[in-house]
Design a protein around this motif. Sequence first.
Motif, short mmCIF file in Angstrom:
data_model
loop_
_atom_site.label_atom_id
_atom_site.label_comp_id
_atom_site.label_asym_id
_atom_site.label_seq_id
_atom_site.Cartn_x
_atom_site.Cartn_y
_atom_site.Cartn_z
N CYS A 9 0.90 -1.05 -0.04
CA CYS A 9 -0.11 0.18 -0.22
C CYS A 9 1.20 1.05 0.15
CB CYS A 9 -1.01 0.16 0.97
SG CYS A 9 -2.42 -1.76 1.34
N ILE A 12 5.97 2.59 -3.97
CA ILE A 12 6.54 1.66 -4.75
C ILE A 12 6.04 0.24 -5.20
CG2 ILE A 12 8.48 0.66 -5.68
CD1 ILE A 12 10.23 2.95 -4.09
N ALA A 33 0.72 -3.10 6.70
CA ALA A 33 0.40 -2.57 8.42
C ALA A 33 -0.18 -1.47 8.21
CB ALA A 33 1.71 -2.10 9.47
N GLU A 81 9.77 1.31 6.88
CA GLU A 81 10.06 2.65 7.40
C GLU A 81 10.87 3.25 6.33
OE1 GLU A 81 7.98 4.57 9.30
OE2 GLU A 81 6.58 3.07 9.99
N THR A 97 10.32 -2.18 11.79
CA THR A 97 10.28 -3.14 10.96
C THR A 97 11.00 -3.76 10.01
OG1 THR A 97 8.43 -1.81 11.09
CG2 THR A 97 8.98 -1.79 8.67
N CYS A 176 17.80 -0.02 -5.10
CA CYS A 176 17.64 1.10 -6.06
C CYS A 176 18.10 2.48 -5.85
CB CYS A 176 16.48 1.42 -6.55
SG CYS A 176 15.74 2.40 -7.90
P1 NAD Z 1 6.65 3.84 1.33
O1 NAD Z 1 7.52 4.76 2.33
O2 NAD Z 1 5.90 5.17 0.59
O3 NAD Z 1 5.78 2.65 1.40
C1 NAD Z 1 5.97 1.82 2.94
C2 NAD Z 1 4.75 0.87 2.92
O4 NAD Z 1 5.24 -0.09 4.12
C3 NAD Z 1 3.76 1.70 3.50
O5 NAD Z 1 3.00 1.36 3.06
C4 NAD Z 1 3.74 1.60 5.10
O6 NAD Z 1 2.68 0.93 5.63
C5 NAD Z 1 4.30 -0.43 5.21
N1 NAD Z 1 4.37 -0.68 6.85
C6 NAD Z 1 5.38 -0.31 7.16
N2 NAD Z 1 5.57 -0.60 7.97
C7 NAD Z 1 5.24 -1.78 8.09
C8 NAD Z 1 5.14 -3.29 8.57
N3 NAD Z 1 5.87 -3.56 10.06
N4 NAD Z 1 4.64 -3.93 8.43
C9 NAD Z 1 3.90 -4.05 7.65
N5 NAD Z 1 3.79 -3.40 6.05
C10 NAD Z 1 4.49 -1.83 7.16
O7 NAD Z 1 7.88 3.42 1.26
P2 NAD Z 1 8.51 3.39 -0.85
O8 NAD Z 1 8.96 4.93 -1.08
O9 NAD Z 1 7.17 2.55 -1.56
O10 NAD Z 1 9.44 2.37 -0.66
C11 NAD Z 1 9.53 1.08 -0.66
C12 NAD Z 1 10.59 0.14 -0.26
O11 NAD Z 1 11.71 0.69 -1.27
C13 NAD Z 1 11.57 0.55 0.80
O12 NAD Z 1 11.99 -1.00 1.37
C14 NAD Z 1 12.42 1.28 1.10
O13 NAD Z 1 13.17 1.34 1.48
C15 NAD Z 1 12.98 0.29 -0.58
N6 NAD Z 1 13.25 2.10 -1.31
C16 NAD Z 1 12.26 2.69 -2.10
C17 NAD Z 1 13.28 3.95 -2.61
C18 NAD Z 1 12.26 5.27 -2.80
O14 NAD Z 1 12.74 6.51 -3.43
N7 NAD Z 1 11.47 5.64 -2.38
C19 NAD Z 1 14.12 4.09 -3.11
C20 NAD Z 1 15.40 2.57 -3.23
C21 NAD Z 1 14.16 1.65 -2.49
#
Ligand code: NAD
Length: 340
Positions: A9, A12, A33, A81, A97, A176
Amino acid sequence: MKILVTGGCGFIGSNFIRLLLDSRDYEITNLDALTYAGNLESLSDLEDHPNYRFVKGRIEDRDLVAELMRQVDSVVNFAAESHVDRSIQDASSFITTNVMGTQVLLDAFRRAGCKGVFVHVSTDEVYGSLAPDEPAFKETDSLYPNSPYSASKASSDLLCRAAWKTFGLPVVITRCSNNYGPYQFPEKLIPLMIINGLEGRKLPVYGDGQNIRDWIFVLDHCRGCLAALEKGRKGAIYNFGGRCEKTNMEVIRSILEILGLSEEMIEFVKDRPGHDRRYAMDTSLAMRELDWRPEVSFERGIEDTVKWYVDNRYWWERIISGQYRNYYRVQYGKDLGVKP
Ligand code: NAD
Ligand code: TYD
């Protein structure tokens, strides 16, 4: 194939689920969550899709994760997070997390005897910060995380590596660079600047605005995660990036130009402590082994992204007002039961 997508949700994860349902016949369970960053409304149009189900829960919940793991072949772990500024305020949820949750997933994957692959989605930030003349990060570089966020992600990467070495778990780690695109929570640079511009608010630039990020359109990252799932070598780490280094000021100027707004809206504010100066990714391994490459240019990606936020006011206005948090109760008749 039956896949457990965690954090589906979020920004990404929701784009990844959309890509999977559009292009594959996989059965997807989305475990999320619904923290402040999780938004069920981002997938509301797919709720009734026959190959999709949502489960509200935490990746650190051993019993729930064990039960779900018995029902799937593979895992793509996006749950985290993810915001550096929040990790500076309070790192505890990052440890729970990102570190403990990842270990719970790995243990459950092993105990359930899952036959597929465990893809762990990580970040360029684990490598630390580059000087202007240093070459882009390679998968073999040492880890020098500088924020509580990146330190927690680096820890989770190491736990994944250990599970592969110790137990032979079929783990693939992806790292990434900075993503942008539809459904990004408006605390991150690009959506924050677009929304502030649209709302006539100042655009806060940390420090001198000369920090460099390697920007990638979210769908290109999602295609990389899918390639890692389907073709990744077990035990491998793959860097993904847009091959598109830009200073924050360059990014903000592009947004202002598309919106037809003046640079006078920019406001320089106090710098972030420990602010990494530059990230850049060497993606040659993913290009060679996964036949992956970024397909969306920054010019096209940023135009489409600005247009998406202009056309989807409803989505972000409900975040800003907090109404998006009510959607779960309306759909499932239960309280969220977690602190935002
Ligand atoms: P985001 O913060 O938009 O989404 C995180 C999601 O994880 C949320 O839906 C949240 O409800 C859920 N979540 C958080 N804690 C949880 C738990 N304990 N159990 C179940 N669900 C939980 O993050 P994003 O930007 O979509 O990033 C997704 C992943 O990609 C992350 O692991 C991040 O480190 C990685 N990432 C992000 C980027 C970026 O530019 N956004 C770049 C490289 C890697
Ligand atoms: P961010 O989107 O938080 O991603 P990350 O810190 O994980 O790279 O920030 C991207 C860049 O933009 C980073 O150099 C910090 C800067 N920034 C600002 O200048 N102003 C802001 O309000 C935000 C949120 C970020």
